[in-house]
Design a protein around this motif. Sequence first.
Motif, PDB file in Angstrom:
ATOM      1  N   GLU A  62       0.998 131.291  13.513  1.00 63.19           N
ATOM      2  CA  GLU A  62       0.580 130.178  12.658  1.00 63.19           C
ATOM      3  C   GLU A  62       1.738 129.274  12.266  1.00 63.19           C
ATOM      4  OE1 GLU A  62      -1.161 129.512   8.116  1.00 63.19           O
ATOM      5  OE2 GLU A  62      -1.337 131.477   9.068  1.00 63.19           O
ATOM      6  N   ALA A  63       2.905 129.865  11.987  1.00 66.16           N
ATOM      7  CA  ALA A  63       4.056 129.071  11.552  1.00 66.16           C
ATOM      8  C   ALA A  63       5.022 128.773  12.688  1.00 66.16           C
ATOM      9  CB  ALA A  63       4.792 129.810  10.432  1.00 66.16           C
ATOM     10  N   LEU A  64       5.257 129.753  13.554  1.00 65.37           N
ATOM     11  CA  LEU A  64       6.321 129.627  14.541  1.00 65.37           C
ATOM     12  C   LEU A  64       5.970 128.721  15.718  1.00 65.37           C
ATOM     13  CD1 LEU A  64       9.172 130.490  15.117  1.00 65.37           C
ATOM     14  CD2 LEU A  64       8.291 132.513  16.288  1.00 65.37           C
ATOM     15  N   VAL A  65       4.744 128.807  16.217  1.00 69.12           N
ATOM     16  CA  VAL A  65       4.380 128.011  17.395  1.00 69.12           C
ATOM     17  C   VAL A  65       4.436 126.502  17.115  1.00 69.12           C
ATOM     18  CG1 VAL A  65       2.511 127.469  19.014  1.00 69.12           C
ATOM     19  CG2 VAL A  65       3.069 129.853  18.504  1.00 69.12           C
ATOM     20  N   PRO A  66       3.851 125.995  16.015  1.00 70.49           N
ATOM     21  CA  PRO A  66       3.970 124.552  15.743  1.00 70.49           C
ATOM     22  C   PRO A  66       5.417 124.111  15.546  1.00 70.49           C
ATOM     23  CG  PRO A  66       2.233 125.526  14.413  1.00 70.49           C
ATOM     24  CD  PRO A  66       2.983 126.669  15.015  1.00 70.49           C
ATOM     25  N   LEU A  67       6.240 124.979  14.912  1.00 71.23           N
ATOM     26  CA  LEU A  67       7.636 124.637  14.691  1.00 71.23           C
ATOM     27  C   LEU A  67       8.401 124.590  16.007  1.00 71.23           C
ATOM     28  CD1 LEU A  67       9.685 123.963  12.529  1.00 71.23           C
ATOM     29  CD2 LEU A  67      10.131 126.411  12.243  1.00 71.23           C
ATOM     30  N   ALA A  68       8.082 125.522  16.904  1.00 71.54           N
ATOM     31  CA  ALA A  68       8.709 125.510  18.232  1.00 71.54           C
ATOM     32  C   ALA A  68       8.325 124.249  19.002  1.00 71.54           C
ATOM     33  CB  ALA A  68       8.308 126.763  19.009  1.00 71.54           C
ATOM     34  N   ALA A  69       7.070 123.826  18.864  1.00 70.92           N
ATOM     35  CA  ALA A  69       6.617 122.603  19.536  1.00 70.92           C
ATOM     36  C   ALA A  69       7.369 121.384  18.993  1.00 70.92           C
ATOM     37  CB  ALA A  69       5.110 122.437  19.329  1.00 70.92           C
ATOM     38  N   GLU A  70       7.597 121.355  17.690  1.00 67.71           N
ATOM     39  CA  GLU A  70       8.347 120.248  17.093  1.00 67.71           C
ATOM     40  C   GLU A  70       9.791 120.249  17.585  1.00 67.71           C
ATOM     41  OE1 GLU A  70       9.428 118.351  12.697  1.00 67.71           O
ATOM     42  OE2 GLU A  70       8.042 120.053  12.871  1.00 67.71           O
ATOM     43  N   LEU A  71      10.391 121.442  17.668  1.00 69.67           N
ATOM     44  CA  LEU A  71      11.760 121.554  18.172  1.00 69.67           C
ATOM     45  C   LEU A  71      11.850 121.073  19.617  1.00 69.67           C
ATOM     46  CD1 LEU A  71      12.754 125.002  16.640  1.00 69.67           C
ATOM     47  CD2 LEU A  71      13.948 122.834  16.245  1.00 69.67           C
ATOM     48  N   ALA A  72      10.833 121.379  20.408  1.00 68.16           N
ATOM     49  CA  ALA A  72      10.813 120.951  21.806  1.00 68.16           C
ATOM     50  C   ALA A  72      10.803 119.429  21.915  1.00 68.16           C
ATOM     51  CB  ALA A  72       9.592 121.536  22.515  1.00 68.16           C
ATOM     52  N   GLU A  73      10.188 118.761  20.935  1.00 67.35           N
ATOM     53  CA  GLU A  73      10.099 117.303  20.961  1.00 67.35           C
ATOM     54  C   GLU A  73      11.398 116.632  20.508  1.00 67.35           C
ATOM     55  OE1 GLU A  73       6.835 116.331  18.476  1.00 67.35           O
ATOM     56  OE2 GLU A  73       5.307 117.223  19.780  1.00 67.35           O
ATOM     57  N   ILE A  74      12.044 117.213  19.505  1.00 63.95           N
ATOM     58  CA  ILE A  74      13.186 116.529  18.884  1.00 63.95           C
ATOM     59  C   ILE A  74      14.539 116.989  19.415  1.00 63.95           C
ATOM     60  CG2 ILE A  74      11.912 116.131  16.758  1.00 63.95           C
ATOM     61  CD1 ILE A  74      13.309 118.471  15.506  1.00 63.95           C
ATOM     62  N   ARG A  75      14.573 118.066  20.193  1.00 65.29           N
ATOM     63  CA  ARG A  75      15.868 118.629  20.608  1.00 65.29           C
ATOM     64  C   ARG A  75      16.659 117.696  21.511  1.00 65.29           C
ATOM     65  NH1 ARG A  75      17.989 119.713  24.693  1.00 65.29           N
ATOM     66  NH2 ARG A  75      17.846 121.810  25.490  1.00 65.29           N
ATOM     67  N   TYR A  76      15.990 116.736  22.167  1.00 61.44           N
ATOM     68  CA  TYR A  76      16.691 115.806  23.043  1.00 61.44           C
ATOM     69  C   TYR A  76      17.324 114.638  22.275  1.00 61.44           C
ATOM     70  CZ  TYR A  76      14.175 118.341  26.678  1.00 61.44           C
ATOM     71  OH  TYR A  76      13.679 119.334  27.492  1.00 61.44           O
ATOM     72  N   HIS A  77      17.005 114.525  21.010  1.00 62.99           N
ATOM     73  CA  HIS A  77      17.512 113.414  20.207  1.00 62.99           C
ATOM     74  C   HIS A  77      18.632 113.822  19.260  1.00 62.99           C
ATOM     75  CE1 HIS A  77      14.082 111.196  21.730  1.00 62.99           C
ATOM     76  NE2 HIS A  77      13.275 112.147  21.289  1.00 62.99           N
ATOM     77  N   HIS A  78      18.899 115.126  19.161  1.00 60.90           N
ATOM     78  CA  HIS A  78      19.918 115.616  18.236  1.00 60.90           C
ATOM     79  C   HIS A  78      20.655 116.795  18.856  1.00 60.90           C
ATOM     80  CE1 HIS A  78      17.961 113.292  15.002  1.00 60.90           C
ATOM     81  NE2 HIS A  78      16.822 113.747  15.501  1.00 60.90           N
ATOM     82  N   LYS A  79      21.920 116.906  18.515  1.00 63.78           N
ATOM     83  CA  LYS A  79      22.677 118.094  18.916  1.00 63.78           C
ATOM     84  C   LYS A  79      22.474 119.160  17.838  1.00 63.78           C
ATOM     85  CE  LYS A  79      26.460 116.804  21.973  1.00 63.78           C
ATOM     86  NZ  LYS A  79      27.922 116.857  22.176  1.00 63.78           N
ATOM     87  N   ILE A  80      21.782 120.229  18.196  1.00 66.14           N
ATOM     88  CA  ILE A  80      21.488 121.259  17.205  1.00 66.14           C
ATOM     89  C   ILE A  80      21.742 122.651  17.780  1.00 66.14           C
ATOM     90  CG2 ILE A  80      19.813 119.892  15.898  1.00 66.14           C
ATOM     91  CD1 ILE A  80      17.579 121.248  17.395  1.00 66.14           C
ATOM     92  N   VAL A  81      22.046 123.567  16.878  1.00 72.24           N
ATOM     93  CA  VAL A  81      22.096 124.989  17.177  1.00 72.24           C
ATOM     94  C   VAL A  81      21.085 125.655  16.255  1.00 72.24           C
ATOM     95  CG1 VAL A  81      23.494 127.098  17.041  1.00 72.24           C
ATOM     96  CG2 VAL A  81      24.517 124.984  17.900  1.00 72.24           C
ATOM     97  N   LEU A  82      20.271 126.553  16.793  1.00 69.01           N
ATOM     98  CA  LEU A  82      19.254 127.230  16.001  1.00 69.01           C
ATOM     99  C   LEU A  82      19.756 128.595  15.561  1.00 69.01           C
ATOM    100  CD1 LEU A  82      16.059 126.472  18.132  1.00 69.01           C
ATOM    101  CD2 LEU A  82      16.878 125.244  16.109  1.00 69.01           C
TER     102      LEU A  82
END
Length: 304
Positions: A62-82
């Motif tokens: 319920e919480a992790l899958v939508p958050l992973a989908a959001e990360l998949a969308e924004i990861r190309y626009h920011h340099k991030i480490v999880l």
Amino acid sequence: MTSKSRIEIGDGRTHIVSKLMRQSLVDRRTVATTASEHEFQILPDVTLVSLGGHSIFDRGKEALVPLAAELAEIRYHHKIVLGVGGGTRVRHTVAIALDLGLPTGGIAQLVGAMEEANAVFLNALLAKHGSIVMQREHFWELPLYLESGMLPIVISTPPYHFWEPPPEDGPLPAHGSDFGLFIHAEVLGMQNLIFVKDEDGLYDRDPKKDKGAKLIPRITLPELLKKMPEDLILDRQLFEAWRTARHIRRVQIINGLRRGELARALAGEDVGTVIVKTDAPAKSKSSDTHDTHETENAEKVNPR
């Protein structure tokens, strides 16, 4: 090596000339002379994003899958480490370790192992988007991952492990996952750290226990240290360590259950709670420069 950079003494030994030559490294006066305003920052344009073990992973799909989908969308626009926490799995493991009478260092080592499982779970969701799990303490590989367009995932337990300092009370390790990721970001010279939790931010009281609790939208570290809430959403040691930290300028706490809030936080918006090291304007000239570099780097890493 020139003769000016070395000296020879009567017993046949050669000493390299330096300001620490023949000095005791436990002498406060000697240590004070090593302070520098120009400490090298390894990853100043990278943001460390922490996904809470108890607040995010324990909620499952319920919480992790939508958050992973959001990360998949924004990861190309920011340099991030999880960074990932262990959640309930850690609590169960620690309970067994205490029952067996394991020492503090042994417990800390096991906590890291449990967090590695959550790192693998997250990597399974993000693998097709270029994620990779960093092996414990392989910090030197992070720049390579980032410059190759990958999305690194690290565990949050501080790398004390068997050498965890003895706590003041009981055998439980005193340094938690929030503190661990703060130290991780500080050592690598990062300036921004985002904690993804299941609350809207930092409150003056625990909102789960008190309906009258008030959200603190923005505060400076000195102000927070003067009036620290009894119930904190982050490790207390984090704020104590931040007093003397050299690089971290901004810590943000957001609600990961609200779709889009992480993207807004990475874009520099003051969502959730923003804690700054000193009282400075929300948008400064230096932050404008940082944003520009961030965009350029994102395009360089992956033009998609």
